[in-house]
Design an enzyme around this catalytic site. Structure first.
Site, mmCIF file in Angstrom:
data_model
loop_
_atom_site.group_PDB
_atom_site.id
_atom_site.type_symbol
_atom_site.label_atom_id
_atom_site.label_comp_id
_atom_site.label_asym_id
_atom_site.label_seq_id
_atom_site.Cartn_x
_atom_site.Cartn_y
_atom_site.Cartn_z
ATOM 1 C CD GLU A 170 -3.096 -0.377 0.022
ATOM 2 O OE1 GLU A 170 -3.105 -0.020 -1.177
ATOM 3 O OE2 GLU A 170 -3.724 -1.365 0.435
ATOM 4 C CG HIS A 171 -0.019 4.848 0.580
ATOM 5 N ND1 HIS A 171 -0.445 6.032 0.039
ATOM 6 C CD2 HIS A 171 -1.052 4.390 1.325
ATOM 7 C CE1 HIS A 171 -1.676 6.299 0.464
ATOM 8 N NE2 HIS A 171 -2.076 5.303 1.244
ATOM 9 C CG ASP B 295 0.493 2.937 -6.486
ATOM 10 O OD1 ASP B 295 0.736 3.734 -5.541
ATOM 11 O OD2 ASP B 295 -0.598 2.935 -7.097
ATOM 12 N N GLY C 189 -15.819 5.236 -2.201
ATOM 13 C CA GLY C 189 -15.239 5.475 -0.876
ATOM 14 C C GLY C 189 -14.901 4.202 -0.122
ATOM 15 C CB ALA C 190 -15.700 0.658 -0.605
ATOM 16 C CB SER D 118 -10.099 1.144 -7.446
ATOM 17 O OG SER D 118 -8.968 1.422 -6.734
ATOM 18 C CB SER E 72 -12.334 6.785 -9.076
ATOM 19 O OG SER E 72 -11.162 6.352 -8.449
ATOM 20 C CG ASP F 137 -6.247 2.177 -7.442
ATOM 21 O OD1 ASP F 137 -5.564 1.335 -6.842
ATOM 22 O OD2 ASP F 137 -6.660 3.224 -6.913
HETATM 23 C C1 GLA Z 1 -5.133 4.744 -4.004
HETATM 24 C C2 GLA Z 1 -4.363 5.118 -5.273
HETATM 25 C C3 GLA Z 1 -3.347 4.038 -5.651
HETATM 26 C C4 GLA Z 1 -2.490 3.629 -4.469
HETATM 27 C C5 GLA Z 1 -3.337 3.390 -3.222
HETATM 28 C C6 GLA Z 1 -2.499 3.182 -2.004
HETATM 29 O O1 GLA Z 1 -5.949 3.641 -4.255
HETATM 30 O O2 GLA Z 1 -5.234 5.332 -6.352
HETATM 31 O O3 GLA Z 1 -2.568 4.457 -6.739
HETATM 32 O O4 GLA Z 1 -1.496 4.579 -4.229
HETATM 33 O O5 GLA Z 1 -4.238 4.451 -2.956
HETATM 34 O O6 GLA Z 1 -1.748 2.023 -2.117
#
Ligand code: GLA
Length: 387
Positions: free
Chosen positions: A35-36, A38, A123-124, A127, A129, A173
């Site tokens: 997570e975070h 990418d 908001g879940a 992704s 979006s 995502d």
């Molecule tokens: C969101 C962003 C992704 C990623 C995550 C965290 O979903 O769209 O690119 O950075 O947060 O891992």
């Protein structure tokens, strides 16, 4: 496939625009770990799921384009000639952004109409979006024969998010939603944007998502701030990205940077290593190690990267206190959304029911439980509504 949703978008489209639409499904995603990482050129471990956005779309002969968001009962009319972002937070930005980025890529499209509806809540942290962006770029590519590759399309979706939604997201995502493979998670290297699929043997366990049903304010600005911090630190170290930084390199500049920035960079470096180790654990069918890495990931996200919140921490702590959960952590950008949990199948119902009660008692709010299947990426739905 959610046949009911396919029929709803199709029938609404026909009744509004009197013509047969092209039907496209674009999935949301989960992320097992990473997570975070990418936007730090690191590794992630997402998978597309069997929930997402259904779009019915067709060329139009009228003077402008119309897109209907059925879930929100809202619509937008716009001209291809005068595209500009709306205020931050509006769903229309995903559509307008994709169209603008297609034009920027030198491709030309004509007017179109579309109707979309989804079965993942916004908001879940799943992704919705990226699923919406991909559904639009993918269907416009097919309708107007733009000859964009899937790689081109995900970059267009990502730029729409940067320039119209104003979130400086990484590529996870959009990649997972476009390239997802049934029954597989994708170990994605975000530097060269290539992935290796892993068929995970969950044995007596299953993945369960638990939605806090909260999305705290400022999550987008906090996201952009985190990214800026990471970039500042890698620059300070003359590294291309934090992916290239070792813990001992970071140690050298510890005294020069605020402690919270040090912790954030350290989290990213450690999370990247955890993601690589998770792939090894999965390859060896070692779910215990995977679960431990998932718990460690949450700890880092919460105490070092500081993107969790009380609701997420509560759900993870309850999972940790239980003997039937191998691993649990917040998933996605943070500040709300879902936790992802690796739970013993047999005990899953009892565990989640008890947890839901405790959550309600503590926060006076319901959480939601989702079971998802790992599924294929963005694709056209056949005329007979099958995959
Ligand atoms: C969101 C962003 C992704 C990623 C995550 C965290 O979903 O769209 O690119 O950075 O947060 O891992």
């Amino acid at each position: 496939m959610n046949t009911e949703l396919v029929n709803t978008v199709k029938e609404t489209f026909i009744s509004k625009f009197n013509t047969d639409p092209l039907l496209v499904f674009s999935p949301g995603r989960i992320n097992i770990i990473g997570e975070h990482t990418d936007y730090n050129d690191g590794f992630v471990f997402p998978a597309a799921v069997d929930k997402g956005i259904y779009v019915a779309i067709q060329k139009s002969t009228s003077q402008d384009c119309t897109v209907i968001a059925l879930d929100l009962k809202e619509h937008i009319n716009f001209s291809l000639q005068t595209l500009k972002p709306l205020e931050v937070g509006r769903w229309e930005n995903y559509i307008l952004g994709v169209v603008a980025e297609i034009k920027k890529a030198g491709k030309s499209i004509g007017n179109f109409n579309a109707v979309f509806k989804g079965d993942i809540p916004a908001g879940a942290g799943m992704s919705s979006s990226a699923a919406l962006e991909n559904s639009i770029v993918f269907s416009l590519n097919a309708l107007f024969e733009l000859k964009l590759s899937k790689e081109d399309m995900i970059l267009i979706s990502q730029k729409a998010e940067h320039n119209y939604a104003k979130v400086k997201c990484g590529i996870m995502d959009q990649y997972a939603s476009m390239f997802g493979m049934e029954n597989n998670a994708l170990h994605l290297d975000c530097r060269n944007v290539t992935s290796k699929p892993y068929k995970i043997n969950f044995k007596a366990y299953q993945l369960v998502l638990i939605n806090t049903n909260v999305k705290h304010n400022l999550s987008d600005s906090a996201y952009n701030e985190r990214r800026a911090t990471c970039e500042r630190i890698s620059k300070l170290l003359n590294a291309k990205a934090l992916r290239d930084v070792k813990e001992k390199d970071l140690e050298r500049i510890k005294a020069q940077i605020p402690e919270e920035d040090y912790n954030k960079a350290l989290y990213v470096i450690q999370e990247n290593t955890r993601t690589i180790n998770a792939a090894k654990a999965i390859a060896q069918n070692d779910l215990e190690t995977l679960g431990r890495l998932i718990f460690e990931s949450h700890k880092g996200l919460s105490t070092m990267y500081k993107v969790s919140c009380n609701e997420l921490d509560f759900l993870v702590q309850e999972a940790k206190n239980s003997t039937v959960v191998l691993g649990a952590r917040m998933m996605g950008g943070g500040f709300g959304g879902c936790t992802i949990n690796l739970i013993e199948k047999e005990a899953s119902k009892t565990f989640t029911e008890t947890l839901a009660k405790a959550y309600k008692k503590t926060f006076n709010r319901d959480c939601s439980i989702y079971h998802v299947k790992l599924a294929n990426g963005t694709h056209i739905i056949n005329a007979n509504n099958s995959f």
